[in-house]
Design an enzyme around this catalytic site. Structure first.
Site, PDB file in Angstrom:
ATOM      1  CG  HIS A  16      -1.892  -1.151   1.230  1.00 54.98           C
ATOM      2  ND1 HIS A  16      -3.250  -0.994   1.063  1.00 54.98           N
ATOM      3  CD2 HIS A  16      -1.695  -2.492   1.380  1.00 54.98           C
ATOM      4  CE1 HIS A  16      -3.850  -2.172   1.110  1.00 54.98           C
ATOM      5  NE2 HIS A  16      -2.922  -3.095   1.308  1.00 54.98           N
ATOM      6  CG  ASP A  24      -5.141   1.962   1.401  1.00 56.14           C
ATOM      7  OD1 ASP A  24      -6.046   1.275   0.902  1.00 56.14           O
ATOM      8  OD2 ASP A  24      -3.952   1.589   1.466  1.00 56.14           O
TER       9      ASP A  24
END
Length: 468
Positions: A21, A116
């Site tokens: 990520h 995210d």
């Protein structure tokens, strides 16, 4: 009349604090910085320290006057290799970061928040601030769509799974009829419908509809049919991948120390002769699985470069070290390292194929370099990615749900020898499409340009509102 030019738009970027990520959202950060935007990148203390120790990211990004890291302290920093530990991380993030985000959004001019999309609480933190929230999902579009369909699968009775036939087809994920099987869904689909991870993933994915837009690290030519299904519910999508292919920079975003001696070893090997083996940053193996892979690699007769992290092997009776026989017997044809500069490895002329966990970054990097894959997924989106690698994109073979030395050796030889021409042809074709989409005029190039322009317009509107 005030003719002072507007200042550069300020964007907050907030990834889940995990290797894949952070890696992809740092790449997005660099692309936005290059376009003249100002970026504040929220990062955990642990990841910030790792980037400082193992990479040149600090120096590279700090060369842009509009960039800064904002370090978040007090988060859970243990391993995240199970659903329960992932829940602990999410709870920690929500508790610590929700008030922090809200204060940052209220206290300074912010054009938008790019969060995210695996975390829902940034939507709650931004409520009432007037700041648009973009969800960035670091998984494939096909995985996102399967997650989005969880409530429908529960209603249709596909979840929980009935019986023990894992090859039973799933027909209620539109666009995947005819090839998606029970075994191709993540492990948390296989348990009770009240499974905490399943419910969290379903809820946060559906909440994407509350965001201003969805950013995906993919390209239309790769996942077009699935993207068409997603757009029925999330019409404002920016497909801007493969992100790393936009960048001329070779700056590393790894949270692990790279052993670059592997490049010297690859330099000594014949073209297209080496199997690269890596299971990413989270996958863990039992000692028995490690030995099966070792036998399979040796029995394949192929040369191999194998990444074995310090924490790859599950703790087994206090002995968490790589078995000595693995290192000793592989000296003739293998090379073992703790971590590698993966993009450089995959681009090396000695690499013939990639034995991978099919994390989305790894899958895209393999696609861009035209490297066929042998897939051994661990969890989350990896199970779906591996199915698409074999059944849809024809880029390799899917070896999920088995860890047998005979099958491992057979599949390696199948990809590197028996079907090498077919897989190489498909891989080269997809690599060409990936390069074209990030070139001027390509689909991802245009979508990235649209994203940048939209953020700049938001900044202008935000300034107008403050002035009035």
């Amino acid at each position: 009349m005030d003719t002072k030019p507007p200042s550069s738009p300020h964007v907050l970027i907030f990834p889940l604090p995990m290797q894949g990520h952070v890696n992809s959202m740092l790449k997005l950060t660099e692309l936005l910085l290059t376009a003249g935007l100002h970026i504040t990148f929220l990062i955990s203390a642990k990841d910030h320290d790792r980037l400082f120790r193992y990479t040149t990211v600090h120096g590279h990004l700090n060369s842009y006057s509009g960039f800064r890291f904002h370090v978040i302290h007090g988060l859970y920093e243990g391993p995240v290799d199970t659903g329960d530990k992932l829940t602990i991380l999410f709870d920690s993030l929500s508790k610590v970061t929700t008030p922090l985000l809200r204060n940052m959004l209220l206290d300074s001019p912010v054009a938008c928040l790019i969060a995210d999309g695996i975390m829902a609480f940034p939507l709650d933190a931004a409520k009432g601030t007037g700041v648009p929230v973009f969800f960035f999902r670091t998984v494939s579009a096909c995985a996102f769509w399967a997650y989005f369909c969880i409530p429908d699968l529960v209603t249709s009775g596909d979840i929980p799974f009935q019986g023990t036939d894992m090859d039973k087809q799933i027909v209620n994920v539109k666009g995947m009829e005819g090839f998606l099987r029970q075994r191709d869904l993540p492990s948390f689909f296989r348990s009770d419908v009240n499974n905490v991870t399943l419910q969290q993933i379903a809820n946060v994915t559906r909440r994407t509809q509350e965001s201003h837009a969805l950013i995906l690290n993919t390209f239309d030519e790769l996942e077009g049919p699935i993207l068409s299904e997603i757009r029925k519910y999330c019409p404002n999508i920016y497909t801007i991948g493969p992100l790393h292919a936009h960048l001329k920079s070779t700056s590393s975003n790894n949270l692990f120390e790279e052993d670059k001696t592997c490049i010297g070893w690859l330099d000594q090997q014949s073209p297209k002769s080496v199997l690269y083996v890596s299971f990413g940053s989270i996958t863990t193996l039992t000692r028995e699985q490690l030995i099966e892979f070792w036998h399979g690699l040796v029995n394949s007769g192929k040369r191999f470069l194998w990444v074995i992290r310090e924490d790859l092997l599950l703790n087994h009776g206090g002995d968490n070290k790589v078995p000595s026989e693995v290192k000793d017997v592989t000296r003739e044809r293998g090379y073992i390292v703790g971590w590698v500069p993966q993009q450089e490895v995959l681009a090396h002329p000695a690499i013939s194929a990639f034995l991978t966990h099919n994390g989305w970054n790894s899958t895209l990097e393999s696609i861009v370099e035209g490297v066929p894959m042998v897939s051994w997924p661990f969890f989350a989106d990896q199970q779906i990615n591996s199915r698409f690698v074999e059944a849809v994109w024809k880029l390799g073979l899917d070896m999920k749900d088995t860890c047998d030395k005979t099958i491992i050796a057979k599949m390696i030889k199948e990809v590197m020898d028996v079907k090498i021409e077919d897989f190489t042809k498909s891989a080269n074709r997809m690599a060409k499409l990936a390069r074209e989409c990030v070139s001027k005029g390509g689909s991802s190039y245009r979508n990235l340009d649209r994203l940048i322009k939209d953020i700049k317009e938001m900044s202008v509107r935000s300034t107008d509102i403050q002035v009035n």
